[in-house]
Design a protein around this motif. Structure first.
Motif, PDB file in Angstrom:
ATOM      1  N   GLU A  48       4.236   6.051  -5.168  1.00 30.80           N
ATOM      2  CA  GLU A  48       4.446   6.159  -6.620  1.00 30.80           C
ATOM      3  C   GLU A  48       3.334   6.911  -7.335  1.00 30.80           C
ATOM      4  O   GLU A  48       3.581   7.645  -8.281  1.00 30.80           O
ATOM      5  CB  GLU A  48       4.583   4.748  -7.226  1.00 30.80           C
ATOM      6  CG  GLU A  48       5.919   4.107  -6.886  1.00 30.80           C
ATOM      7  CD  GLU A  48       6.027   2.685  -7.435  1.00 30.80           C
ATOM      8  OE1 GLU A  48       5.100   2.240  -8.139  1.00 30.80           O
ATOM      9  OE2 GLU A  48       7.042   2.024  -7.134  1.00 30.80           O
ATOM     10  N   HIS A  49       2.096   6.724  -6.884  1.00 34.77           N
ATOM     11  CA  HIS A  49       0.970   7.276  -7.641  1.00 34.77           C
ATOM     12  C   HIS A  49       0.337   8.513  -7.011  1.00 34.77           C
ATOM     13  O   HIS A  49      -0.332   9.280  -7.696  1.00 34.77           O
ATOM     14  CB  HIS A  49      -0.091   6.198  -7.864  1.00 34.77           C
ATOM     15  CG  HIS A  49       0.403   5.056  -8.689  1.00 34.77           C
ATOM     16  ND1 HIS A  49       0.510   5.119 -10.060  1.00 34.77           N
ATOM     17  CD2 HIS A  49       0.868   3.830  -8.322  1.00 34.77           C
ATOM     18  CE1 HIS A  49       1.008   3.974 -10.504  1.00 34.77           C
ATOM     19  NE2 HIS A  49       1.234   3.177  -9.482  1.00 34.77           N
TER      20      HIS A  49
ATOM     21  N   THR B 117       0.843  -1.210   0.000  1.00 30.96           N
ATOM     22  CA  THR B 117       0.000   0.000   0.000  1.00 30.96           C
ATOM     23  C   THR B 117       0.873   1.253   0.000  1.00 30.96           C
ATOM     24  O   THR B 117       0.614   2.210  -0.744  1.00 30.96           O
ATOM     25  CB  THR B 117      -0.925   0.008   1.241  1.00 30.96           C
ATOM     26  OG1 THR B 117      -1.693  -1.188   1.235  1.00 30.96           O
ATOM     27  CG2 THR B 117      -1.858   1.202   1.221  1.00 30.96           C
TER      28      THR B 117
ATOM     29  N   HIS C   7     -12.007   7.994 -13.680  1.00 30.07           N
ATOM     30  CA  HIS C   7     -12.106   7.065 -12.565  1.00 30.07           C
ATOM     31  C   HIS C   7     -13.056   7.688 -11.553  1.00 30.07           C
ATOM     32  O   HIS C   7     -12.807   8.785 -11.068  1.00 30.07           O
ATOM     33  CB  HIS C   7     -10.709   6.881 -11.966  1.00 30.07           C
ATOM     34  CG  HIS C   7     -10.581   5.641 -11.140  1.00 30.07           C
ATOM     35  ND1 HIS C   7     -10.489   4.388 -11.699  1.00 30.07           N
ATOM     36  CD2 HIS C   7     -10.554   5.451  -9.803  1.00 30.07           C
ATOM     37  CE1 HIS C   7     -10.389   3.485 -10.731  1.00 30.07           C
ATOM     38  NE2 HIS C   7     -10.435   4.111  -9.576  1.00 30.07           N
TER      39      HIS C   7
ATOM     40  N   THR D 196     -14.290  -2.087  -8.325  1.00 28.33           N
ATOM     41  CA  THR D 196     -14.156  -2.538  -6.939  1.00 28.33           C
ATOM     42  C   THR D 196     -15.324  -1.922  -6.173  1.00 28.33           C
ATOM     43  O   THR D 196     -15.863  -0.897  -6.593  1.00 28.33           O
ATOM     44  CB  THR D 196     -12.817  -2.071  -6.344  1.00 28.33           C
ATOM     45  OG1 THR D 196     -12.619  -0.727  -6.714  1.00 28.33           O
ATOM     46  CG2 THR D 196     -11.665  -2.887  -6.857  1.00 28.33           C
TER      47      THR D 196
ATOM     48  N   CYS E 174      -6.545   6.877  -7.216  1.00 23.68           N
ATOM     49  CA  CYS E 174      -5.913   6.501  -8.478  1.00 23.68           C
ATOM     50  C   CYS E 174      -6.402   5.097  -8.814  1.00 23.68           C
ATOM     51  O   CYS E 174      -7.050   4.441  -7.997  1.00 23.68           O
ATOM     52  CB  CYS E 174      -4.392   6.538  -8.368  1.00 23.68           C
ATOM     53  SG  CYS E 174      -3.748   5.422  -7.108  1.00 23.68           S
ATOM     54  N   LYS E 175      -6.080   4.657 -10.001  1.00 23.74           N
ATOM     55  CA  LYS E 175      -6.574   3.359 -10.463  1.00 23.74           C
ATOM     56  C   LYS E 175      -6.137   2.238  -9.511  1.00 23.74           C
ATOM     57  O   LYS E 175      -6.865   1.292  -9.259  1.00 23.74           O
ATOM     58  CB  LYS E 175      -6.018   3.114 -11.871  1.00 23.74           C
ATOM     59  CG  LYS E 175      -6.592   1.909 -12.567  1.00 23.74           C
ATOM     60  CD  LYS E 175      -6.000   1.789 -13.962  1.00 23.74           C
ATOM     61  CE  LYS E 175      -6.454   0.504 -14.632  1.00 23.74           C
ATOM     62  NZ  LYS E 175      -5.786   0.301 -15.918  1.00 23.74           N
ATOM     63  N   GLN E 176      -4.930   2.391  -8.967  1.00 27.38           N
ATOM     64  CA  GLN E 176      -4.362   1.320  -8.143  1.00 27.38           C
ATOM     65  C   GLN E 176      -4.889   1.333  -6.701  1.00 27.38           C
ATOM     66  O   GLN E 176      -4.686   0.394  -5.947  1.00 27.38           O
ATOM     67  CB  GLN E 176      -2.829   1.435  -8.104  1.00 27.38           C
ATOM     68  CG  GLN E 176      -2.148   1.235  -9.433  1.00 27.38           C
ATOM     69  CD  GLN E 176      -2.215   2.454 -10.334  1.00 27.38           C
ATOM     70  OE1 GLN E 176      -2.755   3.490  -9.955  1.00 27.38           O
ATOM     71  NE2 GLN E 176      -1.702   2.331 -11.543  1.00 27.38           N
ATOM     72  N   LEU E 177      -5.529   2.434  -6.306  1.00 28.60           N
ATOM     73  CA  LEU E 177      -5.934   2.569  -4.899  1.00 28.60           C
ATOM     74  C   LEU E 177      -7.254   3.340  -4.830  1.00 28.60           C
ATOM     75  O   LEU E 177      -7.309   4.522  -5.170  1.00 28.60           O
ATOM     76  CB  LEU E 177      -4.845   3.328  -4.128  1.00 28.60           C
ATOM     77  CG  LEU E 177      -4.779   3.096  -2.622  1.00 28.60           C
ATOM     78  CD1 LEU E 177      -4.482   1.624  -2.322  1.00 28.60           C
ATOM     79  CD2 LEU E 177      -3.702   3.972  -1.998  1.00 28.60           C
ATOM     80  N   ASP E 178      -8.315   2.631  -4.404  1.00 25.44           N
ATOM     81  CA  ASP E 178      -9.634   3.265  -4.362  1.00 25.44           C
ATOM     82  C   ASP E 178      -9.765   4.211  -3.176  1.00 25.44           C
ATOM     83  O   ASP E 178      -9.030   4.104  -2.192  1.00 25.44           O
ATOM     84  CB  ASP E 178     -10.722   2.196  -4.234  1.00 25.44           C
ATOM     85  CG  ASP E 178     -10.637   1.168  -5.345  1.00 25.44           C
ATOM     86  OD1 ASP E 178     -10.570  -0.021  -5.039  1.00 25.44           O
ATOM     87  OD2 ASP E 178     -10.596   1.591  -6.514  1.00 25.44           O
TER      88      ASP E 178
ATOM     89  N   VAL F  57       2.309   1.994  -3.473  1.00 25.92           N
ATOM     90  CA  VAL F  57       1.331   2.602  -4.392  1.00 25.92           C
ATOM     91  C   VAL F  57       1.127   4.074  -4.037  1.00 25.92           C
ATOM     92  O   VAL F  57       1.097   4.954  -4.910  1.00 25.92           O
ATOM     93  CB  VAL F  57      -0.015   1.844  -4.347  1.00 25.92           C
ATOM     94  CG1 VAL F  57      -1.082   2.595  -5.127  1.00 25.92           C
ATOM     95  CG2 VAL F  57       0.152   0.445  -4.924  1.00 25.92           C
TER      96      VAL F  57
END
Length: 744
Positions: free
Chosen positions: A25-26, A19, A60, A135, A168-172, A22
């Motif tokens: 980085e994002h 976590t 998103h 998700t 972001c796409k990787q983390l709601d 992510v």
């Protein structure tokens, strides 16, 4: 736990490596403090369904909605399964789709009537909006429908506010919310930057309380309280940084350059064929008062296109020469440096020929220094500067080179501030024996609140009056795709202007030079047309080019007119020759890139056609338009675009056409582009220091914070008695930002 270190705690210690990776980085979140300052974008009320009717395509999104129905579809002879779920909220419907092994869990959980929070990217399939494999999180799980337990669960949710975080796409959003829950206890350790007297006097919540309220509000009033407090923190800490900058400047030594009677300036004023506007008089007085002090002037001179900034700057330079110093004007392009040099020497006449045959005894030398000058001319210019023969130098980046030395540099004038990096201004200022005075000019008007924030360490002077004799400019959007006959009419209008003895500009975003096509393509791929929206994925045609349009016009719509081209890759002598002939009326139509954007002054040019106008920014269009209407005849600016009528690009062009008020346009421009980072770091990819403060909407907060900051810094310049404020300042001003402010 130590108060500072709990905020500096790396997220991976509390959230786990995956976590935290992510987030780093994002979302550029690395520490507990970073996450606590990652505020919700908005809040959903549990029990209130999100409007599905206005979901943005390809974005998103997070929605709260109810399951209307769910069904399993079998395809590929039973080998493939697809779960289709329809959501509703009364305003619209949205389809969810799950494939393969991913259908089992949602099939069990997403039963009709169930409510949940869903996140995914909105796409269109069979003309219907859908989220593929979103998700989700159930909002009423754990209680059977219709039981007392379920009713209690619904009641517990009712009225509660769900924070929706920038995700972001990787983390709601809700995963971020869970992470915030894990670090929220650390909010108690927040170091409060506001002096207690100031906080209590303004009735603000404490910082721990504000952080708790913004992340887990009980009511809408909690959110308002938290935002008020957090906005104030951002404004105040930033204004303290700028107030300390201003205070430090007042401690630097500078040579006072006091006006001398009966000198060069008085001789210049006596030969002016017009009187200065009241605005020019007022601003000149502010500048001369600053120059007379023994610490460096730091002043921003902003004014409408054509408001007479160059005249004000020239009088300041002449005043400094009278006081025994030299003045340097830094221009962003060779065309503009040559233009300034030409217009200044023409305005000064024999006063610009000091020490030369026929020159005035009071005069000085005005030299030009650019990168493309021949060796003998360059050598002579450098000699004139080091001996002090030249009182005024006008140049480009060439002025910054190590070999350029001054006899006694007293004033630096920077034209079009936004074109120069801080390092370049700093390099020129370091050429004085003591720090020279600094006057920064911009023709891109900046709303007052933005100036206070972005240029908070500069005193601001505004020229909002146009000199007598300036004419109105009519602006119109020409929708070339929808109404091609409008474009034909545009070229007829250009012919009419030329037949009436006037001249015209045609502006294109690109040069279109075949000899350098490879470099052009690479450049375009890297950054798109200057000031333009980035290129689409190959569907959009390349921007129109000067060389192609000039050829088309010579053969077609403007056949028979004297048409020339001007662009940045021409040899400087050729550029200068074209500009001279255009100014002399020997060229009817000049087809150019944005090299004519600033400073070019041809009063007889009355019409401008801007091709692919949607590829330029609002401020840039305003700058370009300012090249016409500079004489007694009215100006005409035609904004040609193929953009769709309902597009944001067309809305932008309509805004430009609707007003000549540069301050209003810069406000529109800023609202569209957002502020970036007011500390100048947006360009280097560092996250903005502003999270809840808007420099457009929060003018009153910024003004009040500026006043309070000045009082605090005057009483305690080193913040010795305010360690918490010092800590907050250190967090805001990393080394890079500190240097930016130091050099600014």
């Amino acid at each position: 736990m130590d108060r500072v270190s709990s905020f500096d705690e790396p997220l991976k210690k509390l959230l786990g490596g995956a976590t935290a990776k992510v987030m780093a980085e994002h979302l550029d979140l690395h520490t507990v403090g970073d996450l606590l300052h990652h505020y919700p974008r908005r809040y959903e009320e549990r029990g209130q369904l999100t409007a599905l009717s206005d979901l943005p395509l390809d974005e998103h999104v997070t929605v709260v909605a109810q399951v209307a129905d769910a069904r399993i579809m079998v395809f590929n002879n039973g080998r493939g399964k697809r779960l289709e779920v329809t959501l509703t909220d009364g305003s619209g419907r949205l389809q969810l789709v799950f494939f393969g092994h991913g259908v089992h869990k949602p099939h069990k959980e997403l039963l009709p009537g169930r409510r949940a929070m869903f996140a995914g990217k909105v796409s269109v399939f069979n003309r219907k909006m859908q989220l593929a494999h979103p998700t989700y999180q159930l909002l009423d799980a754990g209680a059977a429908e219709g039981t007392a337990e379920a009713t209690e669960a619904v009641d517990a949710f009712a009225g509660k506010l769900l924070p929706i975080y920038p995700a972001c796409k990787q983390l709601d959003s809700w995963r971020i919310a869970k992470a915030v829950d894990a670090v929220l206890p650390s909010a108690q350790d927040a170091v409060d930057p506001l002096p207690p007297a100031l906080r209590e006097g303004r009735g603000f919540a404490t910082l721990p309380e504000a952080l708790l309220k913004i992340h887990r509000p009980q009511t809408r009033a909690d959110i308002a309280d938290a935002r008020d407090r957090l906005k104030w923190d951002e404004a105040f800490v930033l204004q303290v940084a700028l107030a300390r900058r201003r205070y430090a400047d007042t401690q630097l030594p500078a040579v006072a350059r006091r006006s001398v009677p009966d000198g060069l300036l008085d001789a210049f004023d006596a030969k002016l064929p017009f009187t200065l506007t009241q605005g020019q008089e007022k601003v000149s007085k502010e500048i001369f008062d600053d120059l007379a002090t023994e610490h460096p002037m730091h002043r921003l001179l902003q004014g409408e296109v054509g408001s007479g900034k160059t005249m004000v700057a020239l009088r300041a330079m002449l005043g400094v020469v009278d006081a025994g110093g030299q003045a340097a004007m830094l221009a962003p392009t060779e065309v503009l440096a040559q233009q300034h040099h030409r217009s200044i020497t023409e305005m000064m006449g024999e006063l610009a020929e000091g020490g030369m045959l026929g020159g005035s005894d009071l005069g000085t030398k005005v030299v030009l220094l650019t990168g493309s000058m021949g060796v003998p001319a360059r050598r002579q210019a450098l000699l004139d500067l080091v001996t002090g023969e030249a009182g005024i130098v006008i140049g480009t980046h060439a002025l910054i080179e190590d070999k350029v030395q001054f006899h006694d540099l007293g004033l630096v004038v920077v034209d079009e501030q936004h074109r120069f990096g801080v390092e370049q201004r700093d390099a020129l200022r370091s050429k004085g024996k003591q720090p020279p005075h600094l006057l920064v000019m911009t023709a891109t008007p900046i709303p007052r609140t933005v100036a206070m924030t972005v240029f908070g360490d500069l005193e601001t002077s505004v020229l909002d009056q146009l000199p007598a004799g300036r004419s109105p400019i009519a602006s119109h959007v020409v929708p070339a795709k929808d109404k091609p006959h409008f474009l034909s009419r545009a070229w007829e209008r250009v012919r009419e202007e030329v037949e009436n003895g006037h001249q015209a500009y045609v502006v294109c975003p690109r040069i279109g030079d075949d000899a350098d096509e490879a470099a052009e393509k690479k450049r375009e791929k890297g950054k798109g047309a200057k000031g333009a929206a980035p290129e689409d994925d190959g569907e959009k045609r390349p921007p129109l080019a000067v060389l192609e349009i000039a050829e088309e016009l010579r053969k077609g719509a403007l056949a028979g007119l004297r048409t020339e081209v001007l662009h940045g890759r021409m040899h400087p002598d050729d550029k200068d020759d074209v500009m001279r002939r255009f100014a002399a009326g020997q060229v009817d139509v000049l087809v150019a890139t944005t090299v004519i954007e600033v400073g070019v002054n041809v009063p007889n040019a009355t019409a401008m056609v801007i091709m692919d106008a949607d590829r330029f920014g609002v401020s840039q269009l305003h700058q370009l338009r300012g090249r016409v209407g500079r004489g007694s005849a009215p100006g005409l600016c035609l904004l040609v675009s193929e953009a769709h009528e309902a597009s944001p690009a067309r809305a932008r062009l309509s805004a430009v056409a609707a007003t000549l008020d540069g301050f209003e346009l810069s406000r529109i421009d800023l609202e569209q582009r957002r502020e970036g980072d007011v500390l100048g770091q947006a360009q280097s990819g560092v996250r903005s220091s502003l999270r809840v403060l808007s420099v457009i909407d929060d003018e009153e907060v910024i003004a009040a914070a500026r006043e309070e900051a000045a009082v605090v810094v005057a009483a305690d310049p080193t913040l010795e008695h305010l360690p918490e404020l010092r800590t907050a300042l250190d967090a805001l001003l990393d080394k890079e930002r500190e240097e930016y402010l130091d050099k600014g």
